[in-house]
Scaffold this motif. Structure first.
Motif, short mmCIF file in Angstrom:
data_model
loop_
_atom_site.label_atom_id
_atom_site.label_comp_id
_atom_site.label_asym_id
_atom_site.label_seq_id
_atom_site.Cartn_x
_atom_site.Cartn_y
_atom_site.Cartn_z
N ARG A 3 0.85 -1.19 0.00
CA ARG A 3 0.00 0.00 0.00
C ARG A 3 0.88 1.23 0.00
N GLU A 4 0.58 2.14 -0.92
CA GLU A 4 1.34 3.39 -0.95
C GLU A 4 0.94 4.21 0.28
N THR A 5 1.92 4.76 0.98
CA THR A 5 1.57 5.56 2.16
C THR A 5 2.13 6.98 2.05
N LEU A 6 1.52 7.86 2.78
CA LEU A 6 1.97 9.26 2.82
C LEU A 6 2.07 9.69 4.27
N SER A 7 3.00 10.58 4.58
CA SER A 7 3.12 11.04 5.95
C SER A 7 1.93 11.93 6.31
N PRO A 8 1.45 11.85 7.56
CA PRO A 8 0.35 12.73 7.99
C PRO A 8 0.72 14.21 7.85
N SER A 9 2.04 14.51 7.70
CA SER A 9 2.42 15.92 7.55
C SER A 9 1.91 16.49 6.22
N LEU A 101 -10.91 -0.36 -1.00
CA LEU A 101 -10.00 -1.34 -1.63
C LEU A 101 -9.55 -0.85 -3.00
N ILE A 102 -10.51 -0.35 -3.77
CA ILE A 102 -10.15 0.15 -5.11
C ILE A 102 -9.18 1.31 -5.00
N HIS A 103 -9.33 2.11 -3.93
CA HIS A 103 -8.44 3.26 -3.81
C HIS A 103 -7.08 2.94 -3.20
N ILE A 104 -6.93 1.78 -2.57
CA ILE A 104 -5.57 1.43 -2.12
C ILE A 104 -4.87 0.57 -3.18
N SER A 105 -5.63 0.12 -4.19
CA SER A 105 -5.05 -0.77 -5.21
C SER A 105 -4.39 0.05 -6.31
N ARG A 106 -3.34 -0.52 -6.87
CA ARG A 106 -2.61 0.14 -7.97
C ARG A 106 -2.49 -0.80 -9.16
N GLU A 107 -2.46 -0.21 -10.36
CA GLU A 107 -2.19 -1.02 -11.55
C GLU A 107 -0.68 -1.25 -11.62
N GLU A 108 -0.26 -2.07 -12.58
CA GLU A 108 1.17 -2.39 -12.69
C GLU A 108 2.04 -1.15 -12.80
N ASP A 109 1.55 -0.16 -13.54
CA ASP A 109 2.34 1.06 -13.74
C ASP A 109 2.19 2.03 -12.56
N GLY A 110 1.55 1.58 -11.50
CA GLY A 110 1.44 2.42 -10.29
C GLY A 110 0.25 3.36 -10.33
N TYR A 178 -8.71 -9.62 -11.69
CA TYR A 178 -7.85 -10.81 -11.66
C TYR A 178 -6.38 -10.39 -11.66
N LYS A 179 -6.09 -9.47 -12.59
CA LYS A 179 -4.70 -9.04 -12.75
C LYS A 179 -4.18 -8.32 -11.50
N CYS A 180 -5.03 -7.49 -10.96
CA CYS A 180 -4.57 -6.63 -9.88
C CYS A 180 -4.62 -7.29 -8.50
N TRP A 182 -5.82 -10.97 -7.84
CA TRP A 182 -5.82 -12.42 -7.61
C TRP A 182 -4.68 -13.17 -8.28
N GLN A 183 -4.22 -12.68 -9.46
CA GLN A 183 -3.24 -13.42 -10.26
C GLN A 183 -2.01 -13.80 -9.43
N ASN A 184 -1.43 -12.83 -8.76
CA ASN A 184 -0.23 -13.11 -7.96
C ASN A 184 -0.53 -13.07 -6.46
N SER A 185 -1.78 -13.31 -6.12
CA SER A 185 -2.24 -13.21 -4.71
C SER A 185 -1.80 -11.91 -4.08
N THR A 186 -1.90 -10.82 -4.84
CA THR A 186 -1.50 -9.52 -4.32
C THR A 186 -2.40 -9.10 -3.16
N LEU A 187 -3.69 -9.38 -3.35
CA LEU A 187 -4.64 -9.02 -2.29
C LEU A 187 -4.78 -10.21 -1.35
N ASN A 188 -4.68 -9.99 -0.06
CA ASN A 188 -4.87 -11.11 0.86
C ASN A 188 -5.79 -10.73 2.02
#
Ligand SMILES: C[S@@+](CC[C@H](N)C(=O)[O-])C[C@H]1O[C@@H](n2cnc3c(N)ncnc32)[C@H](O)[C@@H]1O
Length: 510
Positions: A3-9, A101-110, A178-180, A182-188
């Motif tokens: 998950r991409e994170t950002l500082s609360p600052s 979930l959709i907003h924490i998910s990223r495509e391959e290119d980020g 599937y790609k984002c 399930w394919q590589n069990s990215t989401l758990n």
């Protein structure tokens, strides 16, 4: 999932960009108080001797993540719509979790998976760990053995696992899912557990929009001596206001109440902490099922209108309890209870109907305490109720006591881990050793607090029940009845078996 994170600052800039206004307060790190982030006054604030209620924060309505807000985002976001069309609509909690979930998910290119909106950035500052029991380690969960949260947690975990599997089944055939995910069990499952924890610990009940997530408002911590409260404005926005008669120093924390009536168990389950109470009132909710040998057991579950629980409340005076279901399950066919499925004029069968002494009471099965009032055996029924309650309370107490030894031993391991680090680089080593025992001191403190508070409630309840039972055993009706059958009604009932199903426990708290 990474998950991409950002500082609360980054929050002040994000808030400005999205028209959120802070008035004389800011977001501050309160980790030293074991609270994560919180809201703090930046100057002295006063609502004494004035009818003005100073506004502390204002959030525009279009940022509110509610049922209505979700509909709007569904309209503009095809991917969100696609998932919710396959697997949405069952509960707002689940739908909002899909949005997050959709907003924490990223495509391959980020690139963001969903159509970008303010939440795409906001989710990046949300904490990756919430101290709720669903996120505890195995060892930490053992600290709850024998408490009312033990079955609730087991049920919640199986609900979350089932939901996660359902989400997979419903979306595996959608190429981008599937790609984002399930394919590589990215989401758990851990991601799903985190989304659930976010929703439960950060959602608010708004007067017009109902249960909602409100960015930045969810940075306010709880206090039973809260100095602020929130309101919804006519245009759907949310404001945080200083309570009347408040005088706050600069640097004082701004808090509101997450619910004054919530039990310790509920606070720990939903928010991951138990606060110091200002009152001595406590509540304990225990799940309740019909006795396993009751032939009407299933019908009683199907025909009951309310929650299948016993609620025990205590205060300085002692304990009291309520349990409409207990009155229902104590009655049998020979007392006048009956279940029927009626043939309707169109030939269809009606849903199950409940009868008490020939009258249809289907709509009031949660009111048997009153329905038995004009029955000549009223005291006998009450004795059954109290006896069953006593069995239930005693077995819960026994379980809590039995597990206390094991819990204390786990607890000593944590202490030993902490003590052995006193002389050398305390912080780093403490963290290392505690992570080996896998029990955080904060979790331990909260779990032990829950155990102590539930033990006290059960002991007080036990005393109150004993008095009630003794009184009923003096009743003439009871004495006559017992004499007639030559046996002790109070010894009749077998202990209540708790075999709650998952969804119901989930409903209790979430
Ligand atoms: C709505 S959020 C508040 C903001 C949160 N502190 C953060 O860092 O994002 C609720 C969470 O804050 C923490 N919290 C709130 N009030 C607290 C309190 N009085 N004591 C300890 N933790 C608290 C709990 O972890 C809770 O699940």
């Amino acid at each position: 999932m990474h998950r991409e994170t950002l500082s609360p600052s980054t929050l002040p800039a994000w808030s400005k960009l999205n028209d959120i206004s802070f008035f004389d307060i800011h977001i501050q790190d309160l980790t030293h108080e074991e609270k994560g982030l919180g809201l703090v006054a930046t100057r002295k604030l006063n609502s004494k001797d004035t009818c003005e209620r100073p506004t502390l924060m204002e959030i525009p309505g279009d940022l509110v993540l509610s049922a209505e807000g979700l509909e709007e985002w569904k309209r503009v976001d095809g991917r969100l719509r696609e998932v919710l069309e396959r697997w949405g609509g069952k509960s707002l909690r689940r739908d909002i979790m899909v949005f997050l979930l959709i907003h924490i998910s990223r495509e391959e290119d980020g690139k963001s998976l969903g159509v970008k909106n303010p939440w795409t950035e906001y989710v990046k500052v949300l904490p990756g760990h919430i101290p709720v029991p669903t996120m505890w380690s195995e060892e930490e969960r053992m600290l709850l053995t024998g408490t009312s949260l033990e079955p609730a947690l087991a049920a919640k975990m199986s609900v979350l696992t089932r939901e996660f599997e359902e989400l997979r089944e419903a979306t595996e055939s959608i190429a981008w899912c599937y790609k984002c995910w399930w394919q590589n069990s990215t989401l758990n499952i851990e991601d799903w557990v985190l989304l659930d924890a976010w929703f439960r610990s950060r959602s608010l009940e708004l007067p017009n929009s109902g249960e909602s997530m409100v960015p930045c408002m969810d940075m306010a911590n709880h206090s039973s001596k809260a100095n602020s409260y929130y309101e919804q404005t006519t245009n759907g926005g949310v404001v945080l206001l200083l309570r009347p008669d408040m005088e706050l120093e600069a640097t004082e924390e701004i808090t509101f109440s997450y619910g004054d009536l919530k039990s310790d168990a509920e606070m720990l389950f939903s928010y991951g902490f138990i606060d110091e109470k200002t009152s001595t009132s406590q509540v304990l909710v225990l799940p309740l099922e019909p006795m396993s040998e009751d032939p009407l057991g299933k019908a009683k579950i199907a025909g009951f209108m309310g929650r299948r629980v016993i609620t025990i409340s205590t205060d300085q005076e002692g304990a009291s309890w309520t349990s409409p279901f207990l009155y229902f399950i104590c009655l049998n066919e020979e007392d006048g209870l009956d279940f029927k499925v009626l043939q309707q004029t169109d030939g269809e069968q009606s849903p199950l109907r409940v009868f008490w002494r020939e009258s249809d009471v289907t709509e009031v099965t949660d009111n048997f305490e009153s329905l038995i009032e004009d029955h000549e055996l009223q005291d006998v029924f009450k004795l059954r109720v109290v006896t069953l309650l006593e069995d239930h309370v005693e077995s819960q107490l026994e379980r809590l006591n039995k597990c206390d030894g094991a819990v204390q031993s786990l607890s000593r391991q944590v202490e030993a881990a902490c003590e052995s680090t006193i002389s050398i680089r305390r912080d780093a080593l403490t963290t290392l050793l505690i992570s080996m025992v896998e029990i955080s001191p904060t979790v331990e403190k909260n779990a032990l607090r829950l155990r102590a508070s539930e033990m006290l409630i059960l002991q007080k309840a036990s005393t109150a029940i004993e008095t009630q039972k003794a009184k009923l055993l003096e009743s003439e009706v009871v004495l006559r009845y017992l004499g007639m059958f030559g046996k002790d009604e109070s010894e009749e009932s077998a202990p209540v078996l708790v075999t709650k199903d998952d969804d119901d426990v989930d409903e209790d708290f979430s």
